[in-house]
Design a protein around this motif. Structure first.
Motif, PDB file in Angstrom:
ATOM      1  N   ALA A  69       0.871  -1.181   0.000  1.00  0.00           N
ATOM      2  CA  ALA A  69       0.000   0.000   0.000  1.00  0.00           C
ATOM      3  C   ALA A  69       0.906   1.229   0.000  1.00  0.00           C
ATOM      4  CB  ALA A  69      -0.901  -0.011   1.220  1.00  0.00           C
ATOM      5  N   PRO A  70       0.962   1.965  -1.107  1.00  0.00           N
ATOM      6  CA  PRO A  70       1.890   3.101  -1.168  1.00  0.00           C
ATOM      7  C   PRO A  70       1.442   4.278  -0.313  1.00  0.00           C
ATOM      8  CG  PRO A  70       0.572   2.977  -3.181  1.00  0.00           C
ATOM      9  CD  PRO A  70       0.235   1.768  -2.366  1.00  0.00           C
ATOM     10  N   GLU A  71       0.158   4.333  -0.022  1.00  0.00           N
ATOM     11  CA  GLU A  71      -0.324   5.413   0.843  1.00  0.00           C
ATOM     12  C   GLU A  71      -1.481   4.895   1.682  1.00  0.00           C
ATOM     13  OE1 GLU A  71      -3.122   8.216  -1.365  1.00  0.00           O
ATOM     14  OE2 GLU A  71      -1.721   7.647  -2.946  1.00  0.00           O
ATOM     15  N   SER A  72      -1.502   5.342   2.926  1.00  0.00           N
ATOM     16  CA  SER A  72      -2.603   4.999   3.828  1.00  0.00           C
ATOM     17  C   SER A  72      -2.514   5.943   5.029  1.00  0.00           C
ATOM     18  CB  SER A  72      -2.494   3.547   4.300  1.00  0.00           C
ATOM     19  OG  SER A  72      -1.558   3.435   5.355  1.00  0.00           O
ATOM     20  N   ASP A  73      -3.537   5.896   5.857  1.00  0.00           N
ATOM     21  CA  ASP A  73      -3.505   6.719   7.074  1.00  0.00           C
ATOM     22  C   ASP A  73      -2.328   6.347   7.974  1.00  0.00           C
ATOM     23  OD1 ASP A  73      -5.801   7.806   6.104  1.00  0.00           O
ATOM     24  OD2 ASP A  73      -7.149   6.684   7.431  1.00  0.00           O
ATOM     25  N   ALA A  74      -1.873   5.117   7.821  1.00  0.00           N
ATOM     26  CA  ALA A  74      -0.737   4.667   8.638  1.00  0.00           C
ATOM     27  C   ALA A  74       0.579   4.786   7.871  1.00  0.00           C
ATOM     28  CB  ALA A  74      -0.966   3.216   9.057  1.00  0.00           C
ATOM     29  N   GLY A  75       0.550   5.464   6.719  1.00  0.00           N
ATOM     30  CA  GLY A  75       1.745   5.556   5.894  1.00  0.00           C
ATOM     31  C   GLY A  75       1.870   4.357   4.983  1.00  0.00           C
ATOM     32  N   PRO A  76       2.906   4.323   4.151  1.00  0.00           N
ATOM     33  CA  PRO A  76       3.076   3.170   3.260  1.00  0.00           C
ATOM     34  C   PRO A  76       3.451   1.923   4.054  1.00  0.00           C
ATOM     35  CG  PRO A  76       4.940   4.668   3.087  1.00  0.00           C
ATOM     36  CD  PRO A  76       3.945   5.358   3.979  1.00  0.00           C
ATOM     37  N   PHE A  77       2.997   0.780   3.541  1.00  0.00           N
ATOM     38  CA  PHE A  77       3.367  -0.479   4.204  1.00  0.00           C
ATOM     39  C   PHE A  77       3.250  -1.634   3.221  1.00  0.00           C
ATOM     40  CE2 PHE A  77      -1.209  -0.172   4.940  1.00  0.00           C
ATOM     41  CZ  PHE A  77      -1.658  -1.456   4.672  1.00  0.00           C
ATOM     42  N   THR A  78       3.876  -2.731   3.579  1.00  0.00           N
ATOM     43  CA  THR A  78       3.762  -3.962   2.801  1.00  0.00           C
ATOM     44  C   THR A  78       3.378  -5.093   3.751  1.00  0.00           C
ATOM     45  OG1 THR A  78       5.467  -3.140   1.305  1.00  0.00           O
ATOM     46  CG2 THR A  78       4.908  -5.464   1.142  1.00  0.00           C
ATOM     47  N   ALA A 100       2.724 -11.052   8.264  1.00  0.00           N
ATOM     48  CA  ALA A 100       3.873 -10.186   8.495  1.00  0.00           C
ATOM     49  C   ALA A 100       3.640  -8.834   7.829  1.00  0.00           C
ATOM     50  CB  ALA A 100       5.139 -10.829   7.937  1.00  0.00           C
ATOM     51  N   CYS A 101       4.180  -7.793   8.471  1.00  0.00           N
ATOM     52  CA  CYS A 101       4.034  -6.453   7.918  1.00  0.00           C
ATOM     53  C   CYS A 101       5.264  -5.642   8.329  1.00  0.00           C
ATOM     54  CB  CYS A 101       2.754  -5.812   8.451  1.00  0.00           C
ATOM     55  SG  CYS A 101       2.404  -4.168   7.800  1.00  0.00           S
ATOM     56  N   ASP A 102       5.610  -4.688   7.485  1.00  0.00           N
ATOM     57  CA  ASP A 102       6.855  -3.949   7.738  1.00  0.00           C
ATOM     58  C   ASP A 102       6.623  -2.605   8.435  1.00  0.00           C
ATOM     59  OD1 ASP A 102       5.647  -2.578   5.692  1.00  0.00           O
ATOM     60  OD2 ASP A 102       7.397  -2.571   4.358  1.00  0.00           O
ATOM     61  N   SER A 103       5.414  -2.315   8.871  1.00  0.00           N
ATOM     62  CA  SER A 103       5.116  -1.007   9.466  1.00  0.00           C
ATOM     63  C   SER A 103       4.421  -1.178  10.811  1.00  0.00           C
ATOM     64  CB  SER A 103       4.213  -0.206   8.517  1.00  0.00           C
ATOM     65  OG  SER A 103       3.520   0.798   9.219  1.00  0.00           O
ATOM     66  N   PRO A 104       5.034  -0.714  11.873  1.00  0.00           N
ATOM     67  CA  PRO A 104       4.370  -0.816  13.191  1.00  0.00           C
ATOM     68  C   PRO A 104       3.018  -0.107  13.207  1.00  0.00           C
ATOM     69  CG  PRO A 104       6.694  -0.314  13.466  1.00  0.00           C
ATOM     70  CD  PRO A 104       6.411  -0.202  12.010  1.00  0.00           C
ATOM     71  N   ALA A 105       2.921   1.029  12.534  1.00  0.00           N
ATOM     72  CA  ALA A 105       1.642   1.759  12.544  1.00  0.00           C
ATOM     73  C   ALA A 105       0.565   0.967  11.816  1.00  0.00           C
ATOM     74  CB  ALA A 105       1.824   3.126  11.888  1.00  0.00           C
ATOM     75  N   ALA A 106       0.919   0.363  10.696  1.00  0.00           N
ATOM     76  CA  ALA A 106      -0.064  -0.444   9.958  1.00  0.00           C
ATOM     77  C   ALA A 106      -0.427  -1.696  10.739  1.00  0.00           C
ATOM     78  CB  ALA A 106       0.495  -0.813   8.582  1.00  0.00           C
ATOM     79  N   ILE A 107       0.558  -2.297  11.380  1.00  0.00           N
ATOM     80  CA  ILE A 107       0.262  -3.489  12.200  1.00  0.00           C
ATOM     81  C   ILE A 107      -0.753  -3.131  13.282  1.00  0.00           C
ATOM     82  CG2 ILE A 107       1.232  -5.070  13.917  1.00  0.00           C
ATOM     83  CD1 ILE A 107       3.793  -5.143  12.227  1.00  0.00           C
ATOM     84  N   ALA A 108      -0.539  -1.991  13.930  1.00  0.00           N
ATOM     85  CA  ALA A 108      -1.466  -1.597  14.994  1.00  0.00           C
ATOM     86  C   ALA A 108      -2.879  -1.444  14.448  1.00  0.00           C
ATOM     87  CB  ALA A 108      -0.988  -0.288  15.623  1.00  0.00           C
ATOM     88  N   ALA A 109      -2.996  -0.830  13.282  1.00  0.00           N
ATOM     89  CA  ALA A 109      -4.325  -0.633  12.701  1.00  0.00           C
ATOM     90  C   ALA A 109      -4.946  -1.960  12.260  1.00  0.00           C
ATOM     91  CB  ALA A 109      -4.228   0.314  11.505  1.00  0.00           C
ATOM     92  N   LEU A 110      -4.159  -2.769  11.589  1.00  0.00           N
ATOM     93  CA  LEU A 110      -4.704  -4.008  11.022  1.00  0.00           C
ATOM     94  C   LEU A 110      -5.000  -5.057  12.100  1.00  0.00           C
ATOM     95  CD1 LEU A 110      -2.322  -4.144   7.933  1.00  0.00           C
ATOM     96  CD2 LEU A 110      -4.804  -3.851   7.838  1.00  0.00           C
ATOM     97  N   ARG A 111      -4.150  -5.102  13.123  1.00  0.00           N
ATOM     98  CA  ARG A 111      -4.412  -6.019  14.240  1.00  0.00           C
ATOM     99  C   ARG A 111      -5.609  -5.549  15.053  1.00  0.00           C
ATOM    100  NH1 ARG A 111      -0.334  -9.726  16.383  1.00  0.00           N
ATOM    101  NH2 ARG A 111      -1.412  -9.566  18.383  1.00  0.00           N
ATOM    102  N   GLY A 112      -5.606  -4.255  15.347  1.00  0.00           N
ATOM    103  CA  GLY A 112      -6.600  -3.739  16.280  1.00  0.00           C
ATOM    104  C   GLY A 112      -7.986  -3.601  15.689  1.00  0.00           C
ATOM    105  N   VAL A 123       9.386  -6.995   4.786  1.00  0.00           N
ATOM    106  CA  VAL A 123       8.519  -7.514   3.715  1.00  0.00           C
ATOM    107  C   VAL A 123       8.748  -6.680   2.469  1.00  0.00           C
ATOM    108  CG1 VAL A 123       6.156  -8.080   3.034  1.00  0.00           C
ATOM    109  CG2 VAL A 123       6.788  -8.088   5.460  1.00  0.00           C
ATOM    110  N   SER A 124       8.982  -7.338   1.353  1.00  0.00           N
ATOM    111  CA  SER A 124       9.193  -6.588   0.111  1.00  0.00           C
ATOM    112  C   SER A 124       8.365  -7.191  -1.016  1.00  0.00           C
ATOM    113  CB  SER A 124      10.677  -6.589  -0.277  1.00  0.00           C
ATOM    114  OG  SER A 124      11.073  -7.881  -0.694  1.00  0.00           O
ATOM    115  N   LEU A 125       7.957  -6.327  -1.912  1.00  0.00           N
ATOM    116  CA  LEU A 125       7.259  -6.734  -3.135  1.00  0.00           C
ATOM    117  C   LEU A 125       7.817  -5.896  -4.271  1.00  0.00           C
ATOM    118  CD1 LEU A 125       5.058  -8.141  -4.786  1.00  0.00           C
ATOM    119  CD2 LEU A 125       3.416  -6.454  -3.946  1.00  0.00           C
ATOM    120  N   ARG A 126       8.412  -6.547  -5.245  1.00  0.00           N
ATOM    121  CA  ARG A 126       8.992  -5.850  -6.397  1.00  0.00           C
ATOM    122  C   ARG A 126       8.329  -6.381  -7.661  1.00  0.00           C
ATOM    123  NH1 ARG A 126      12.927  -8.199  -3.910  1.00  0.00           N
ATOM    124  NH2 ARG A 126      13.507  -9.419  -5.751  1.00  0.00           N
ATOM    125  N   ALA A 127       7.891  -5.450  -8.486  1.00  0.00           N
ATOM    126  CA  ALA A 127       7.223  -5.866  -9.720  1.00  0.00           C
ATOM    127  C   ALA A 127       7.915  -5.246 -10.917  1.00  0.00           C
ATOM    128  CB  ALA A 127       5.754  -5.439  -9.693  1.00  0.00           C
TER     129      ALA A 127
END
Lengths: 253, 372
Positions: A69-78, A100-112, A123-127
């Motif tokens: 996700a290149p942009e979100s309220d929690a910033g970019p994350f994978t 697994a996720c590379d952003s503590p802010a996104a983890i908090a949102a997605l877990r909570g 975590v990486s994703l290259r296309a």
């Protein structure tokens, strides 16, 4: 009747997210890049990975999904998940026990808010034009590496993603209970490609799936989507029989 | 209106040493009774690996047994999966010809391409290709039946010139059908002069539109065989009981069980993103329609309930333009065999005679209303 799972999820639930509220507002992730690698699941124990509330699909499957996700309220994350394709009653679903996720802010949102059982990881994703690749490393150790090869264009109408059943803890009847939280995002597709999937590293224990083996490649897809994580609508009691396991939440349409 | 029986041969777990044997014997008994009662056709599917849902992987063998145990009923080989990884077109033509010979010219030949990854993936078939290979098969198979020597250079397969033997008993060849589950396939059938088998999507009214489109298009078809088979077959569940409520409840239980089992398999659409498969799998429309009735009511067109209700449902299909209805009689042995046989007998006694001639009842009613 079809086979049902035989797994006790109590141990896995110890680390599962605790959802303070089931009244979650939707979250839109615009322009997300989403990779799915789809395999048939090997091994004799096709009921060993699932709880009694779920049927294994015929054949059982393993789904690797990585979303950037290149942009979100929690910033970019994978975000990376490995799920077991299954059936909740007659509905196709993917059981998620650990991600697994590379952003503590996104983890908090997605877990909570949705009960994604996530841990912090690299975590990486290259296309690229010729292939797309994902990698996940936990504490420096690779636990997943895979790729889509030979991409060819398709349309979003050709793609069908499974809703997730995430292992979480929720309050029911005044007590903390283990439940599978149904997460069924909406997708608006902007671009889609299909290719062949390949896994070069997979540590099943890291994903809560001991003994799981990606036995046979099925398909891979890479899409660019606007993805909306929805309000929660259904919970499943993993210990109950499939036809008695589903709880519809207030306000579910 | 003609009536048939339709065998998926679903086998419930637990699978003991006698389970499959018993289910197969029950199906054969149903076929024998269908023959005695005046049903016109007995169809058997071809499915592979579909645990519990269908253990009918060698329908030509089963249908041979049906043919040997019956005298009149036609045997529907439907569908033959026209995917080269699963069936060689030559072998399909040979097997069908033998079945036609030993049955005394009673074969109906259905064609299709499979709807599940469970099957296609199991044989290593490419879902992108199945529509194309089906098209090639249906054009080649009639030639294998009718030409003394035939060679072929194609996309799905090639063969040097050979004499494919034996030839079917029916001349020029058995009627050909295509399984219609995806929207638009009814037009594929019409364009090729093929019968439409199991046109089961949408409600009855929706189906009537599709049938009308089929009938219109087939008038200008380019037939792949030696003749045009302009007929529309559909599939429904049958449970006929003197008591409406019991009949409806049991029939809907059959439909619900069928739905539930079908969803356990992996549809091609779920597994393999492709424009070739935009429908969700096995007889999806039949399943949707059979469970879409208003709360507490039997869905329109579902042939379950008491004889009056079943007859009304059949009449709706007849008005929609269907020529034949094939009935699924049991699913997972949900209904005891004696009750299945009783349902067939009741249907044959109370419902079938009303459809002995086209629109016979409607004409009688009209005559009666007119004072005739």
């Amino acid at each position: 009747m079809p086979l049902t799972g035989a797994r006790d999820l109590a141990a896995a639930a110890a680390d599962a997210p605790l959802l303070a509220s089931l009244d979650t507002e939707p979250w839109e992730l615009r322009g997300a890049l989403h990779l799915q690698l789809h395999f048939e699941l090997g091994g004799e124990g096709r009921t060993d990975l699932l709880p009694p509330a779920l049927h294994p699909s015929i054949p059982p499957t393993l789904l690797v999904n990585v979303t950037h996700a290149p942009e979100s309220d929690a910033g970019p994350f994978t975000l990376a998940t490995v799920r077991v394709g299954c059936r909740a009653g007659a509905r196709p679903r993917g059981l998620l026990l650990r991600g697994a996720c590379d952003s503590p802010a996104a983890i908090a949102a997605l877990r909570g808010r949705w009960g994604f059982p996530l841990e912090l990881a690299a975590v990486s994703l290259r296309a690229g034009y010729a292939h797309a690749a994902c990698e996940v490393a936990l504490d420096g150790a690779p636990v997943l590496a895979g790729e889509l090869i030979d991409p060819q264009p398709i349309t979003g109408a050709d793609v069908q993603y499974l809703a997730t059943l995430a292992l979480a803890r929720v309050e029911r009847d005044g007590a903390e209970r283990t439940r599978l939280v149904q997460i069924d995002p909406d997708y608006v597709f902007h671009r889609a490609q299909r290719g062949r999937p390949r896994l070069t590293a997979f540590a099943p224990d890291a994903w809560g799936l001991p003994g799981a083996r990606a036995a046979h490649p099925v398909s891979a897809s890479l899409t660019t989507v606007d993805l909306t994580l929805p309000r929660l609508r259904y919970l499943i009691d993993p210990e109950r029989p499939p036809l008695k396991a589903v709880e519809r939440l207030p306000g579910a349409d | 209106m003609k009536f048939g029986v339709f065998f998926e041969i679903s086998v419930p777990r637990p699978w003991g040493p006698e389970t499959e044997y018993t289910v197969y014997q029950n199906c054969l008994e149903q076929a024998r009774l269908a023959d005695e009662l005046g049903f016109d056709q007995a169809w058997a599917v071809e499915h592979h690996f579909l645990e519990e849902y269908s253990h009918c992987s060698a329908p030509e063998v089963f249908l041979t047994a049906v043919a040997m145990q019956t005298e009149r009923i036609r045997v529907g080989h439907g569908i033959v999966t026209c995917v080269p990884e699963i069936n060689s077109p030559v072998r399909a033509a040979e097997r069908a010809a033998v079945l036609d010979l030993v049955s005394g010219g009673r074969l109906e030949f259905g064609t299709g391409r499979s709807a599940t990854w469970t099957e296609l993936g199991g044989f290593g078939a490419n879902p992108d290709e199945t529509k194309k290979t089906w098209d090639e098969f249906v054009r080649v198979i009639p030639k294998l039946w009718t030409r003394e020597r035939f060679g072929y250079e194609g996309r799905a397969f090639s063969m040097p010139e050979r004499t494919v033997l034996p030839k079917p008993y029916q001349k020029p060849h058995p009627p050909m059908w295509v399984a219609v589950t995806s929207p638009g396939t009814e037009i594929d059938a019409a364009e090729r002069g093929l019968g439409s088998l199991g046109l089961s999507f949408g409600g009855v009214a929706e189906q009537a539109k599709k049938i009308a489109a089929y009938r219109k298009r087939i008038q200008s078809c380019d037939p792949v065989g030696e003749f045009v088979n302009e007929q529309v077959n559909t599939v429904s569940f049958l449970y006929c009981h003197e008591d409406l409520e019991r009949g409806a409840r049991t029939g809907q239980l059959l439909a619900g069980t069928f739905n539930y089992l079908a969803e356990q398999t992996l549809s091609t659409r779920q597994a393999f993103p492709t424009p070739s498969y935009h429908t969700p799998g096995l007889l999806q429309a039949l399943r949707r329609e059979s469970s879409s009735g208003p709360e507490g009511r039997v869905p329109e067109g579902l042939t379950v309930g008491d004889p009056e209700h079943v007859a009304r449902a059949v009449r709706r299909w007849e008005e929609a333009g269907v020529d034949r209805i094939n009935f699924l009689l049991n699913v997972m042995e949900t209904v005891p065999q004696e009750e299945v046989l009783a349902s067939m007998r009741l249907f044959a006694r109370e419902v079938m005679p009303r459809f002995a001639e086209p629109h016979a009842e409607a004409e009688r009613a009209a005559a009666s209303a007119a004072g005739g």
